[in-house]
Enzyme design. Structure first.
Site, short mmCIF file in Angstrom:
data_model
loop_
_atom_site.label_atom_id
_atom_site.label_comp_id
_atom_site.label_asym_id
_atom_site.label_seq_id
_atom_site.Cartn_x
_atom_site.Cartn_y
_atom_site.Cartn_z
N GLU A 136 0.84 -1.19 0.00
CA GLU A 136 0.00 0.00 0.00
C GLU A 136 0.88 1.24 0.00
OE1 GLU A 136 -3.68 1.81 2.70
OE2 GLU A 136 -2.12 0.62 3.68
N LYS A 188 -9.60 1.65 -2.43
CA LYS A 188 -9.81 1.10 -1.10
C LYS A 188 -11.18 1.48 -0.57
CE LYS A 188 -7.48 1.23 3.44
NZ LYS A 188 -6.32 1.84 4.14
N CYS A 241 -5.17 -3.20 2.70
CA CYS A 241 -4.91 -2.95 4.12
C CYS A 241 -6.14 -3.12 5.02
CB CYS A 241 -4.27 -1.57 4.30
SG CYS A 241 -3.42 -1.37 5.89
#
Length: 272
Positions: A41, A113, A155
Site C-alpha cells: 500500500e 480502497k 490494508c
C-alpha cells in the site's frame, strides 16, 4: 506453478526515490524468474503530513511513479500488482488506488480502497483516512493474470469479511492485501487475520507490506506474507528491513484444498 515476487519496502515522502525502488524491484523480480510482482500500500508516497503530500498527489495521468512502473513492467516483461498509490480524483478528493499492470505496461485493473482507517489507538496514534480520501464502492476481480483470478483489497479492508465473502463468490485464486499496517495492530492481528482470509476463500493471500520507520515519522509492521489456501504461511519477510521475496502459486493446491473443505460450494445465503 507460477513464481511471484513480493516487495517489502519503506516508502518515504519523495516519489522519485520510491519510483526508483519500485523499478529496481521489477528488475530483480524478472531476474529471479518472477512472473508477477506485488508491492505494498502507498508504494509511491507515504506521508502523513497532508499539506506537504498534496504537492505530490496528482491525477493518474500525471503520476510519475505510475508511469515509471508501467515502463519498467514493459521493459522487463513482468506483471505488477501495484499495491496502491495516492491519486487525485476528478472530484478533487484523493483515492487510495491499487493498479494491476500487465507485462506490456498496460493498466488492466484499478481498485479504490473501500474501508477508511479512522481509528484512535492506545499507543496515541490517531488516523482519519476519510478526511482526505474518498472510499471506493466496487469489488474488483482481475481475470487471466499470471496467478489466475486475482481479487483486489487494500490494508484495512482485511477487517471486513463481507468484502472477502464477495471475493470468495468469485472463486479468486489469489487475493492481494497490500498494507501499511501499524505496529500495535500488526502485532495483535496481522498474521491471524491474513490466515483466516486465506482459509475462508480457499485461496492464496499475498500481503506485501510497508516496514520500519518512515520519513514522515510513522512506523509500520512489515511481515509481508504469502499464505496458501490451507492457511499455511509460505513466506514471511519479518519486520526489520525492506527486501524482495519469492514464492510459488500452485493451482493444484487450490483445487486440493477446495476438494477437502468445500466451503465455497457449500455456502448458503443467510436471510436477514
Amino acid at each position: 506453478m507460477t513464481k511471484i515476487a513480493v516487495l517489502q519496502m519503506t516508502s518515504g515522502i519523495d516519489p522519485d526515490i520510491n519510483a526508483a525502488a519500485l523499478c529496481d524491484a521489477i528488475q530483480q523480480a524478472s531476474g529471479g524468474g518472477g512472473k508477477m510482482l506485488f508491492t505494498p500500500e502507498m508504494s509511491g508516497l507515504l506521508d502523513r503530513d497532508r499539506k506537504r503530500a498534496a504537492a505530490n498527489i496528482v491525477e493518474e495521468a500525471d503520476d510519475r511513479v505510475l508511469a515509471s512502473v508501467r515502463n519498467a513492467a514493459a521493459r522487463h516483461g513482468v506483471w505488477v500488482s501495484l499495491g496502491s498509490l495516492a491519486i487525485k480524483t476528478s472530484e478533487g478528493r484523493w483515492a487510495n488506488r491499487a493498479f494491476v499492470i500487465d507485462s506490456d505496461g498496460a493498466i488492466v485493473a484499478r481498485y479504490d480502497k473501500m474501508h477508511m482507517f479512522d481509528v484512535d489507538l492506545e499507543s496515541g496514534e490517531s488516523w482519519r483516512e476519510s478526511n482526505a480520501y474518498a472510499a471506493g464502492n466496487q469489488v474488483v476481480v482481475v481475470e487471466d493474470t499470471p496467478v489466475g483470478r486475482l481479487g483486489l483489497t487494500i490494508c484495512y479492508d482485511l477487517r471486513f469479511p463481507a468484502l472477502f465473502e464477495q471475493l470468495g463468490r468469485h472463486s479468486c485464486d489469489v487475493i492481494q492485501i497490500p498494507a501499511a499496517f501499524t505496529v500495535p495492530t500488526g502485532k495483535a492481528h496481522w498474521h491471524v487475520l491474513q490466515r483466516a482470509r486465506a482459509i475462508e476463500a480457499s485461496a492464496y493471500v499475498v500481503a506485501a507490506a510497508q516496514v520500519g520507520t518512515h520519513a514522515d515519522g510513522r512506523t509500520t509492521y512489515g511481515h509481508s506474507l504469502v499464505i496458501d489456501p490451507w492457511g499455511e504461511v509460505m513466506l514471511d519477510l519479518e519486520g526489520e528491513r525492506c527486501g524482495l521475496g519469492f514464492a510459488a502459486i500452485d493451482h493444484a493446491r487450490i483445487s486440493d484444498v477446495r476438494a477437502q473443505v468445500p466451503s465455497l460450494a457449500n455456502r448458503r445465503k443467510i436471510a436477514n
